[in-house]
Write an enzyme that holds these catalytic residues in place. Structure first.
Site, PDB file in Angstrom:
ATOM      1  N   GLY A 259       0.734  -1.227  -0.042  1.00 20.60           N
ATOM      2  CA  GLY A 259       0.106  -0.013  -0.108  1.00 20.60           C
ATOM      3  C   GLY A 259       0.777   1.263   0.059  1.00 20.60           C
ATOM      4  N   ASP A 306      -7.317 -10.382  -8.885  1.00 22.39           N
ATOM      5  CA  ASP A 306      -6.284 -10.383  -9.527  1.00 22.39           C
ATOM      6  C   ASP A 306      -6.126  -9.442 -10.826  1.00 22.39           C
ATOM      7  OD1 ASP A 306      -4.044 -11.297 -11.403  1.00 22.39           O
ATOM      8  OD2 ASP A 306      -4.876 -13.626 -11.069  1.00 22.39           O
ATOM      9  N   CYS A 378      10.784  -2.794  -9.217  1.00 22.85           N
ATOM     10  CA  CYS A 378      12.085  -2.355  -8.160  1.00 22.85           C
ATOM     11  C   CYS A 378      13.151  -3.388  -8.780  1.00 22.85           C
ATOM     12  CB  CYS A 378      11.589  -2.826  -7.012  1.00 22.85           C
ATOM     13  SG  CYS A 378      10.683  -4.296  -6.602  1.00 22.85           S
TER      14      CYS A 378
END
Length: 443
Positions: A259, A306, A378
């Site tokens: 989040g 999903d 990332c």
């Protein structure tokens, strides 16, 4: 009082043998055992230090093992050698003595004598030299404890010197960085609040929302309880600024947990509009909701879904902005999760690109013409990053790269932000490795 070295050994065993995540395994041991602050710090140092240098330590100790050795003994030897080589505050004799005591307690007198004999021999004998490794990529892999395939990948994609920089950066100390909750107040106000609680911090080098914690446990503060900040790397903070949704926007966040970016988008919108956050696991939805509630945000709706089926939930052209913070190989966060170096395989990269492609293709029709889509990872791997965007654009003629991205990112990144994309490398700005691409859907 629990023994920090024993707990570190158990944590490392859970990670290296059982496949546990380093942060979860460490937190679990700390929470269920009584430890002083000093012991918690020492235990954390042992776990992450041994993981970061595992391949190097293995190179050093392997010649001293005669025959098959139990996994936990190998880990204990590595952890002890880490203390002797890397921690000036730990005397050699103390490290060895503690290791022998742990071995006896865990495996009896025989194992205690075995550990003692191996460590004494290691201390009497010169350690193996890197000069015996002729290939420069293989030598770098051992010296920095990275898998050879990863060093070869980075050398091929970015050049050998950049591979050296990233590998070394991944073994550097990491400071906690936090993002101010703009709904609560300013970064300056947060800094004052934390300093009044004994926390030493300074301004981040990239994000206008960032503080870097230099001393103190920032999670155990009233400011944390009151929702004044979220723990997040500076590179990750740039995603919200890249998307920069307008007030009253309808925003889709496809892969939201835990989040961090979801809440940043909600804060940027100043409690207007709605961020529709999704994840595929129920416990992760609860984690998103917990962070939203702590930060005092009211414009987030978190739902189990999903990302590859979001087109079944929403109609075409439903959103003003979309964030695809895609599942990725995580090759940009190895300094925070060093165990990834030991578990990731080249085949994992191919599997994850298939998922990334499916998510992008699924959500592309959901964006309104004129809307913005940000894709981020990332990782440091061109197949997951700029090459993924090239493929997407080749299949979606109604999308184009947004060259105005550079205006929404820090001036320091102006040279690195090319054609609506930016790749951050570990070691560039003391941040994680991170990729951001900004796309516009043509009207």
């Amino acid at each position: 009082m629990a023994n920090a070295r024993e707990l570190a050994l158990q944590t490392l065993t859970d990670i290296l043998i059982e496949g546990a995540y380093s942060n979860h395994a460490l937190s679990e041991q700390i929470e269920k055992n009584e430890l002083t602050v000093q012991d918690k710090n020492f235990m954390t140092e042992l776990v992450y230090g041994t993981l970061q240098h595992e391949q190097l330590l293995n190179f050093y100790v392997t010649p001293f093992f005669k025959g098959k050795v139990k996994a936990w003994i190998r880990i204990l030897i590595q952890m002890t050698l880490y203390q002797i080589l890397f921690l000036d505050s730990v005397p050699e004799h103390a490290a060895i003595s503690e290791a022998v005591t742990i071995a006896k307690k865990r495996g009896g007198q025989f194992n205690g004598k075995l550990v003692n004999a191996i460590l004494r021999e290691i201390m009497r004998t010169p350690l193996p030299s890197f000069e015996t490794i002729k290939d420069q990529e293989e030598r770098l892999a051992i010296e920095t404890s990275h898998p050879l395939w990863l060093i070869k990948l980075w050398s091929k994609q970015y050049g050998y010197e950049k591979a050296v920089q990233m590998a070394k950066a991944n073994n550097e100390r990491v400071h906690v960085t936090i993002r101010v909750n703009g709904v609560k107040g300013t970064r300056e106000e947060l800094k004052q609040k934390l300093e009044s609680e004994g926390i030493t911090c300074t301004y981040g080098s990239l994000s206008e929302d960032a503080l870097v914690v230099l001393k103190g446990n920032v999670i155990q503060t009233k400011a944390f309880e009151q929702g004044w900040f979220y723990v997040q790397d500076e590179s990750s903070m740039l995603v919200g600024r890249a998307l920069k949704p307008k007030h009253h926007s309808k925003v889709l966040d496809t892969c939201s947990a835990p989040g961090g970016k979801t809440t940043h988008l909600a804060e940027i919108m100043r409690q207007t509009g709605t961020v529709y956050a999704h994840d595929v696991y129920d416990h992760k939805i609860k984690l998103i909701e917990a962070n939203v509630n702590r930060l005092g945000l009211t414009n987030v709706v978190a739902t189990l879904q999903d990302a590859m089926t979001l087109n079944e939930r929403y109609e075409a052209e439903s959103f003003d902005a979309i964030l695809v913070d895609a599942p990725c190989s995580g090759l940009g966060i190895l300094r925070r999760h060093p165990e990834v170096k030991l578990t990731k395989k080249p085949s994992d990269l191919d599997e994850i690109t298939s998922i990334q492609k499916q998510i992008l293709n699924t959500v592309a029709p959901l964006l309104k013409p004129g809307g913005t889509l940000v894709y981020s990872t990332c990782t440091v791997n061109r197949k997951e990053n700029d090459k993924m965007i090239e493929q997407f654009l080749g299949q979606h003629s109604d999308y184009e790269l947004d060259s105005t991205l550079v205006k929404r990112l820090p001036d320091a990144l102006s040279d690195q932000t090319q054609h609506g994309m930016v790749q951050l490398f570990p070691g560039d700005y003391q941040t994680d490795g991170f990729f951001i691409a900004c796309l516009k859907r043509q009207g």
